[in-house]
Every structure is written in structure tokens, then in C-alpha cells.
Scaffold this motif. Structure first.
Motif, PDB file in Angstrom:
ATOM      1  N   MET A   1       0.835  -1.145   0.222  1.00  0.00           N
ATOM      2  CA  MET A   1       0.283   0.009   0.160  1.00  0.00           C
ATOM      3  C   MET A   1       0.839   1.245  -0.134  1.00  0.00           C
ATOM      4  O   MET A   1       1.939   1.434   0.765  1.00  0.00           O
ATOM      5  CB  MET A   1      -0.724  -0.034   1.197  1.00  0.00           C
ATOM      6  N   THR A   2       0.441   2.031  -0.793  1.00  0.00           N
ATOM      7  CA  THR A   2       1.092   3.379  -0.758  1.00  0.00           C
ATOM      8  C   THR A   2       0.783   4.276   0.479  1.00  0.00           C
ATOM      9  O   THR A   2      -0.040   3.920   1.182  1.00  0.00           O
ATOM     10  CB  THR A   2       0.763   4.235  -2.009  1.00  0.00           C
ATOM     11  N   ILE A   3       1.778   5.317   0.817  1.00  0.00           N
ATOM     12  CA  ILE A   3       1.260   6.144   1.891  1.00  0.00           C
ATOM     13  C   ILE A   3      -0.087   6.882   1.713  1.00  0.00           C
ATOM     14  O   ILE A   3      -0.750   6.958   2.568  1.00  0.00           O
ATOM     15  CB  ILE A   3       2.628   7.298   2.014  1.00  0.00           C
ATOM     16  N   GLU A   4      -0.193   7.213   0.626  1.00  0.00           N
ATOM     17  CA  GLU A   4      -1.662   7.755   0.250  1.00  0.00           C
ATOM     18  C   GLU A   4      -2.588   6.895   0.697  1.00  0.00           C
ATOM     19  O   GLU A   4      -3.750   7.568   1.256  1.00  0.00           O
ATOM     20  CB  GLU A   4      -1.437   8.004  -1.190  1.00  0.00           C
ATOM     21  N   GLN A   5      -2.600   5.708   0.238  1.00  0.00           N
ATOM     22  CA  GLN A   5      -3.617   4.856   0.509  1.00  0.00           C
ATOM     23  C   GLN A   5      -3.873   4.475   2.122  1.00  0.00           C
ATOM     24  O   GLN A   5      -4.884   4.476   2.585  1.00  0.00           O
ATOM     25  CB  GLN A   5      -3.476   3.298  -0.110  1.00  0.00           C
ATOM     26  N   ASN A   6      -2.515   4.576   2.636  1.00  0.00           N
ATOM     27  CA  ASN A   6      -2.482   4.313   4.140  1.00  0.00           C
ATOM     28  C   ASN A   6      -3.213   5.490   4.895  1.00  0.00           C
ATOM     29  O   ASN A   6      -3.942   5.323   5.856  1.00  0.00           O
ATOM     30  CB  ASN A   6      -1.193   4.166   4.776  1.00  0.00           C
ATOM     31  N   ILE A   7      -3.123   6.824   4.370  1.00  0.00           N
ATOM     32  CA  ILE A   7      -3.672   7.908   4.766  1.00  0.00           C
ATOM     33  C   ILE A   7      -5.231   7.781   4.784  1.00  0.00           C
ATOM     34  O   ILE A   7      -6.061   7.884   5.718  1.00  0.00           O
ATOM     35  CB  ILE A   7      -3.304   9.207   4.262  1.00  0.00           C
ATOM     36  N   THR A   8      -5.782   7.234   3.706  1.00  0.00           N
ATOM     37  CA  THR A   8      -7.164   7.120   3.490  1.00  0.00           C
ATOM     38  C   THR A   8      -7.938   6.164   4.130  1.00  0.00           C
ATOM     39  O   THR A   8      -8.694   6.185   4.865  1.00  0.00           O
ATOM     40  CB  THR A   8      -7.155   6.561   1.980  1.00  0.00           C
ATOM     41  N   LYS A   9      -7.031   4.986   4.526  1.00  0.00           N
ATOM     42  CA  LYS A   9      -7.298   3.988   5.426  1.00  0.00           C
ATOM     43  C   LYS A   9      -7.593   4.444   7.098  1.00  0.00           C
ATOM     44  O   LYS A   9      -8.454   4.201   7.623  1.00  0.00           O
ATOM     45  CB  LYS A   9      -6.471   2.652   5.349  1.00  0.00           C
ATOM     46  N   MET A  10      -6.402   5.199   7.243  1.00  0.00           N
ATOM     47  CA  MET A  10      -6.197   5.881   8.651  1.00  0.00           C
ATOM     48  C   MET A  10      -7.476   6.801   8.927  1.00  0.00           C
ATOM     49  O   MET A  10      -8.063   6.887   9.897  1.00  0.00           O
ATOM     50  CB  MET A  10      -5.062   6.379   9.025  1.00  0.00           C
ATOM     51  N   GLN A  11      -7.714   7.567   7.779  1.00  0.00           N
ATOM     52  CA  GLN A  11      -8.897   8.440   7.890  1.00  0.00           C
ATOM     53  C   GLN A  11     -10.176   7.845   8.136  1.00  0.00           C
ATOM     54  O   GLN A  11     -11.051   8.338   8.896  1.00  0.00           O
ATOM     55  CB  GLN A  11      -8.967   9.279   6.358  1.00  0.00           C
ATOM     56  N   HIS A  12     -10.324   6.776   7.373  1.00  0.00           N
ATOM     57  CA  HIS A  12     -11.840   5.822   7.680  1.00  0.00           C
ATOM     58  C   HIS A  12     -11.731   5.431   9.044  1.00  0.00           C
ATOM     59  O   HIS A  12     -12.796   5.381   9.494  1.00  0.00           O
ATOM     60  CB  HIS A  12     -11.719   4.868   6.677  1.00  0.00           C
ATOM     61  N   GLU A  13     -10.491   5.038   9.618  1.00  0.00           N
ATOM     62  CA  GLU A  13     -10.571   4.367  10.869  1.00  0.00           C
ATOM     63  C   GLU A  13     -10.725   5.569  11.768  1.00  0.00           C
ATOM     64  O   GLU A  13     -11.836   5.227  12.818  1.00  0.00           O
ATOM     65  CB  GLU A  13      -9.221   3.739  11.150  1.00  0.00           C
ATOM     66  N   ALA A  26       3.164   7.929  16.951  1.00  0.00           N
ATOM     67  CA  ALA A  26       3.196   6.361  16.525  1.00  0.00           C
ATOM     68  C   ALA A  26       2.237   6.220  15.382  1.00  0.00           C
ATOM     69  O   ALA A  26       2.673   5.652  14.427  1.00  0.00           O
ATOM     70  CB  ALA A  26       2.555   5.252  17.719  1.00  0.00           C
ATOM     71  N   LEU A  27       1.078   7.058  15.031  1.00  0.00           N
ATOM     72  CA  LEU A  27       0.510   6.915  13.838  1.00  0.00           C
ATOM     73  C   LEU A  27       0.939   7.340  12.892  1.00  0.00           C
ATOM     74  O   LEU A  27       1.010   6.878  11.593  1.00  0.00           O
ATOM     75  CB  LEU A  27      -0.855   7.699  14.104  1.00  0.00           C
ATOM     76  N   LEU A  28       2.020   8.565  12.972  1.00  0.00           N
ATOM     77  CA  LEU A  28       2.865   9.048  11.870  1.00  0.00           C
ATOM     78  C   LEU A  28       3.804   8.087  11.397  1.00  0.00           C
ATOM     79  O   LEU A  28       3.753   7.613  10.323  1.00  0.00           O
ATOM     80  CB  LEU A  28       3.497  10.256  12.492  1.00  0.00           C
ATOM     81  N   LEU A  29       4.332   7.243  12.491  1.00  0.00           N
ATOM     82  CA  LEU A  29       5.522   6.285  12.074  1.00  0.00           C
ATOM     83  C   LEU A  29       4.698   5.285  11.269  1.00  0.00           C
ATOM     84  O   LEU A  29       5.567   4.338  10.479  1.00  0.00           O
ATOM     85  CB  LEU A  29       5.997   5.762  13.585  1.00  0.00           C
ATOM     86  N   ARG A  30       3.776   4.774  11.605  1.00  0.00           N
ATOM     87  CA  ARG A  30       2.797   3.813  10.917  1.00  0.00           C
ATOM     88  C   ARG A  30       2.617   4.047   9.477  1.00  0.00           C
ATOM     89  O   ARG A  30       3.150   3.276   8.459  1.00  0.00           O
ATOM     90  CB  ARG A  30       1.484   3.427  11.544  1.00  0.00           C
ATOM     91  N   LEU A  31       2.599   5.421   9.125  1.00  0.00           N
ATOM     92  CA  LEU A  31       2.458   5.771   7.781  1.00  0.00           C
ATOM     93  C   LEU A  31       3.925   5.735   7.186  1.00  0.00           C
ATOM     94  O   LEU A  31       3.955   5.385   5.871  1.00  0.00           O
ATOM     95  CB  LEU A  31       2.179   7.166   7.793  1.00  0.00           C
ATOM     96  N   PHE A  32       4.928   6.332   7.714  1.00  0.00           N
ATOM     97  CA  PHE A  32       6.482   6.643   7.181  1.00  0.00           C
ATOM     98  C   PHE A  32       7.351   5.549   7.308  1.00  0.00           C
ATOM     99  O   PHE A  32       8.068   5.717   6.805  1.00  0.00           O
ATOM    100  CB  PHE A  32       6.884   7.930   7.740  1.00  0.00           C
TER     101      PHE A  32
END
Lengths: 417, 140
Positions: free
Chosen positions: B1-13, B82-88
């Protein structure tokens, strides 16, 4: 002309008082009622103050002390009337009241002008402050020391939050030129015995300043009774607007002090070769002053004076005691200044809980408190903490506010542990 | 998954939490689950400026991928970092540099968090990007 409203004494009722503060009925984060317990940072404003400012702009706005047209004369009269209201409120004469931006500017003004007046005689002399000072009563004196070769002495704070008066006695000797002390600590809520400290200063031949930023709203103040040379406070902690403050200076001292800033109104004549300065207090009010602020402050004092001060004090005292006892019932609670009577201010840390987390989660529940170092970093170090949570009350605080605070605090601690 | 996709996922969460309490309970739990931080890096040079609480961020690069470690004395901030680190974490410097800068607002943190906390988060994001920039320059 703005109201010189008649003073009617009414029995004190915090609940009915709240109706006069529109902001207290607002909600935050959607529909959560606001529980405002950050009064030591700034107080909310009653309609009497809000309306007085609006009235001023609707009817009486013109520059003061300049020119003779009708509205200008009226504005000047209102501004000078505000000065006399302030003077009456703290037991001073009208010519002893300088309007400032706030407490910080008041201290800077005194530090700067007094040091200029003293000149080279300050080399090798001392200035005394306390370990519980706000940065605003530390940094200006450090700047004076740098400029003049004087040195800073610091009265210790005891573990229980009181000032070490024995230490004060040893520090305030004949080498001291100035003693600058806080009346009520913004962090601990402790009230210092400023009468005794000012008398020590007098005996040593030193000048004295009392920082009344927190005390002005919680107890009646009489500057002559305190015996200080200077007393400073801000309007905004006294139900008045921001950007207006008061410097009281003893008439004979103010008269000798050189100006702080140069500009309009503070002069009697200006040529390119020479300028002569106006008399105090106008000499210290260069430029167009904060007219709405002064008028708002007068309205706040008039409004405050309609309340029975002794009943307000009793109410605040009872709330303080309750707040402290509620806090003490929480597991792992550490109150800063455990041995003192808290003037409406409680600073605390809870074992295993960071103050910032506490502030964030309380805020979600509508409870507004302050977290951080409260601009008293040396005092934080003294107690071995980097930040605390601070709750502070006002006349309009009610038991319901404290109920909400208590409930929210317990819920928060549960979430964080 | 790209960072972009992860952001969207996190957004939904984030949008799925019914109230502030669950939202914060999640952030706190993520913070508590953050890998232990090497105490050697509890130094001022690794501190992120612009946060009310203390935040340390250390990074290393291995096989072209950046690894971040973080620590904070405050739990909620620790959860946010920690959330940021999940992305990066384990991304290339290029991927990190190309990640959208408006991610703090996109995650809805601005509406959930007050301004100064969102600013603290923006400071952390800036620091993460600065590390990535430094690594991308070393490589070049």
C-alpha cells in the motif's frame, strides 16, 4: 456620556452572576457546556464591560488630551475619570496611576525608568526577587542587572509553597536597591506577606514593587497599607478588557523617574534641540493610549464594586477549599504548595499522568484549565516538575463547575492509566 | 500500500469512532504499543521543536528504507507520533518526501485536536520530512 451608574449592593449569588457573562453559556466541541477554570490566565467579561466599550465607540470616541472639541473633551473626561476610579479602587491618588498595557509592561516600565534614574549608582548593588516569580518579574530585572552591573538575589520557596521569610531577612540588606515580589503566585496560589517584605525593603533603603496580577481580583487592595512604592496589575484578570493595565507609583517616586518611551502627550515642549517632559503620570503614557481599555477597566471596577467584596471572597474561599479537597481525593495527586491557603488557584501533577494529556482530555469534556510551566520555569525546577495542570476560579465559578471538573478529572485519569 | 492509501485507510478508521472517548482511547493504545525507544537517543538533538510536551524522533536508513523511532513523555502525543510512524516507517526517502503535506488536516486531526496540538503534529511531520530530505541528499 457613559453611565456613572449608581452603586447598588446586592446579595451575592454566583449563579445569577453568570447571566451577566454571555460567554459562560456557550458550548464547545459541538454541544459540550463550557466549564471555564482558567481564570488565572484571564477572566471573562460581564455585559457591563462589553456594553461600556460599545457605548464609548458609539458616543464618545475621540483622541484624549489633544485639542478642544466637544467629543475630545468628553473622551478625555472619561479617560481621566477611569484613572480616578482605579485610584479609588486601590487607595491611591489619581496622579499615581499610570495606564499600561498590562502587568508585564508595568514591571518593564519601572525596571527601565527606575534603573535610568539610579544610573551608575547601581553597580555592585542588588535586586531581590523570589523563586516563585512569573518570568515577567524575572527577565526585566535580569536586563537591569546586565545594563547596570547590579546582581540578582532570589528568596527561596519552602517545600510547602510558602516563601522562606528567614532567607528574605538575610538577603534584604543594605546592599539591596530594589525588592520586586509577587503578591499571589500564579502557579501556587500562595499569598505572600507583602506588607512585611515591603517593610524589610524600606528598612534597607530599597524601593519595592508588588506584582498584583493575581491578587487584584481575589482580595481588596490598598497600596498605602501594603507600603510598596509600586504596584502593578492587568485589567483582563479583573473582568476588564485585555491590553489595559495599571502601574501605581508613589507620587514622589514617579515624579523623579524619567520617561519610559518618547512620543505624543508625554511632553510639554519639543524643539530639535531640547524636549521637556510632562508631569507624571502623563509622562509615562506616550502615544494615543488605550482609551476603550481604560474605560472598560473603570466599568469593570464599577461593576465589581456593586458586589459585596466580602461575600465574593467568602464564595471564592469556599470554592478553593472544595477544589483542593476534591483534588486531594485523587490517587497519586501531588499539589504544588500543599501547605498554603490557595487564592483560587491550584496547580497539580498526578503520578503517571502527563499534564498535557490531562488538559487535552479535560478539554474534550468542556473543562478549560491551563497546562504547562505557567511562565514560572524556575519554580517548576524548584519542585522538580516540567509542567503542571492548573485550575483557577472566579466570582462566577459555581459548585456545578467543580462537580463537572471532578467528574471529568476522574474519567480522564482512568483513561490515561 | 502507498502512503496515500494508508492515509485514506487511517482517515476511515478515525471517522469510524463514535465519540471523542473512543478516538482518544485508540490514540492512547497506539501510543502504549509503540516500540521501546533507545535511551541513547533521549538527547536534545533528537527533540522535535514546537511541541508542548517532549518528543524525541530518531531515524536510521537501511537498504534504502527509513526507520523511525520515537518517544514522548505525554501519552496522546506519543500515540499521534506512533500513527505517523505507521505511515512513514520502512519507506524510501523519496516516498516520504512525496507524501502530502496536508495529511494532518486530511486525517481530521485539526477538527479532533486543538490548533496547538495540530501544530505539534505538523512539527513532527516536518521533522520526518527533514530526515528524509537529508537521506535523499546523502544518496545523491
Amino acid at each position: 456620556m457613559i453611565n456613572t451608574q449608581t452603586i447598588v449592593r446586592e446579595p451575592f449569588n454566583a449563579q445569577s452572576l453568570r447571566a451577566q457573562f454571555p460567554i459562560l453559556s456557550r458550548t464547545v466541541h459541538g454541544s459540550v457546556p463550557l466549564v471555564y477554570l482558567d481564570n488565572a490566565a484571564t477572566s471573562q467579561k460581564p455585559l457591563a464591560v462589553i456594553n461600556a466599550i460599545a457605548e464609548y465607540y458609539k458616543h464618545s470616541n475621540a483622541n484624549v488630551h489633544r485639542g478642544g472639541h466637544a467629543v475630545g473633551a468628553e473622551a478625555t473626561a472619561l479617560y481621566e475619570d477611569a484613572r480616578s476610579v482605579v485610584a479609588g479602587f486601590i487607595g491611591a491618588q489619581q496622579n499615581e496611576i499610570v495606564f499600561t498595557k498590562g502587568t508585564t509592561e508595568g514591571i518593564n516600565l519601572v525596571a527601565s525608568s527606575w534603573a535610568t534614574m539610579m544610573g551608575s549608582s547601581l553597580r555592585g548593588r542588588s535586586i531581590v526577587i523570589t523563586e516563585m516569580e512569573h518570568h515577567a518579574n524575572i527577565v526585566p530585572w535580569q536586563m537591569v542587572c546586565e545594563r547596570t552591573g547590579a546582581s540578582l538575589r532570589v528568596i527561596r520557596v519552602n517545600e510547602d509553597g510558602t516563601l522562606d521569610l528567614e532567607h528574605a531577612k538575610t538577603l534584604i540588606d543594605e546592599t539591596v536597591s530594589f525588592v520586586s515580589i509577587v503578591h499571589v503566585s500564579n502557579t501556587l496560589g500562595v499569598t505572600n506577606d507583602v506588607r512585611v517584605l515591603c517593610s524589610m525593603a524600606r528598612d534597607a533603603g530599597a524601593f519595592s514593587l508588588v506584582d498584583g496580577a493575581q491578587s487584584i481580583v481575589h482580595q481588596p487592595i490598598n497600596v498605602k497599607d501594603i507600603g510598596c512604592d509600586f504596584f502593578v496589575f492587568s485589567g483582563h484578570k479583573l473582568y476588564a478588557p485585555t491590553g489595559i493595565g495599571v502601574l501605581y507609583g508613589r507620587a514622589d517616586v514617579l515624579e523623579k523617574m524619567p520617561p519610559y518611551q518618547g512620543g505624543g502627550a508625554m511632553i510639554t515642549s519639543v524643539t530639535f534641540e531640547h524636549t521637556s517632559y510632562n508631569d507624571a503620570p502623563i509622562r509615562f503614557e506616550a502615544g494615543t493610549p488605550n482609551m476603550e481599555g481604560a474605560i472598560g477597566l473603570a466599568a469593570a471596577i464599577r461593576w465589581f464594586s456593586t458586589l459585596d467584596r466580602s461575600l465574593v471572597c467568602e464564595h471564592e474561599h469556599a470554592l478553593s477549599l472544595r477544589m483542593i479537597s476534591d483534588l486531594k481525593s485523587i490517587d497519586g495527586m501531588r499539589l504544588l504548595g500543599p501547605g498554603v491557603e490557595h487564592a483560587g488557584i491550584a496547580s497539580f501533577v498526578i503520578e503517571g499522568v502527563h499534564a498535557q494529556d490531562l488538559g487535552i482530555l479535560l478539554d474534550e469534556q468542556g473543562v478549560a484549565i491551563r497546562t504547562g510551566h505557567h511562565c514560572t520555569m524556575p519554580l517548576m525546577r524548584r519542585f522538580g516538575v516540567t509542567s503542571t495542570a492548573r485550575a483557577s476560579i472566579a466570582a462566577y465559578t459555581t459548585d456545578q463547575d467543580l462537580d463537572a471538573f471532578s467528574t471529568a478529572l476522574l474519567r480522564t485519569v482512568r483513561m490515561l492509566r | 500500500m502507498t502512503i496515500e492509501q494508508n492515509i485514506t485507510k487511517m482517515q476511515h478508521e478515525f471517522d469510524s469512532f463514535p465519540d471523542w472517548e473512543e478516538r482518544y482511547a485508540h490514540i492512547i493504545a497506539v501510543g502504549k504499543g509503540l516500540a521501546p525507544y533507545n535511551e541513547e537517543y533521549l538527547k536534545d538533538e533528537f527533540k522535535v521543536k514546537g511541541c508542548q510536551s517532549q518528543v524525541w524522533l530518531h531515524s536510521s536508513i537501511n537498504g534504502g528504507r527509513v526507520r523511525f523511532e520515537a518517544e514522548s513523555d505525554a501519552l496522546i502525543v506519543k500515540g499521534l507520533v506512533a500513527l505517523l510512524l505507521r505511515l512513514f516507517n520502512d519507506r524510501t526517502p523519496k516516498e516520504i518526501l512525496e507524501a502530502p503535506v496536508d495529511l494532518v488536516s486530511r486525517l481530521g486531526f485539526e477538527q479532533h485536536l486543538s490548533q496547538n496540538r495540530a501544530n505539534g503534529l505538523a512539527s513532527m511531520l516536518k521533522q520526518i520530512k527533514l530526515y528524509a530530505l537529508a537521506y535523499s541528499m546523502v544518496k545523491a
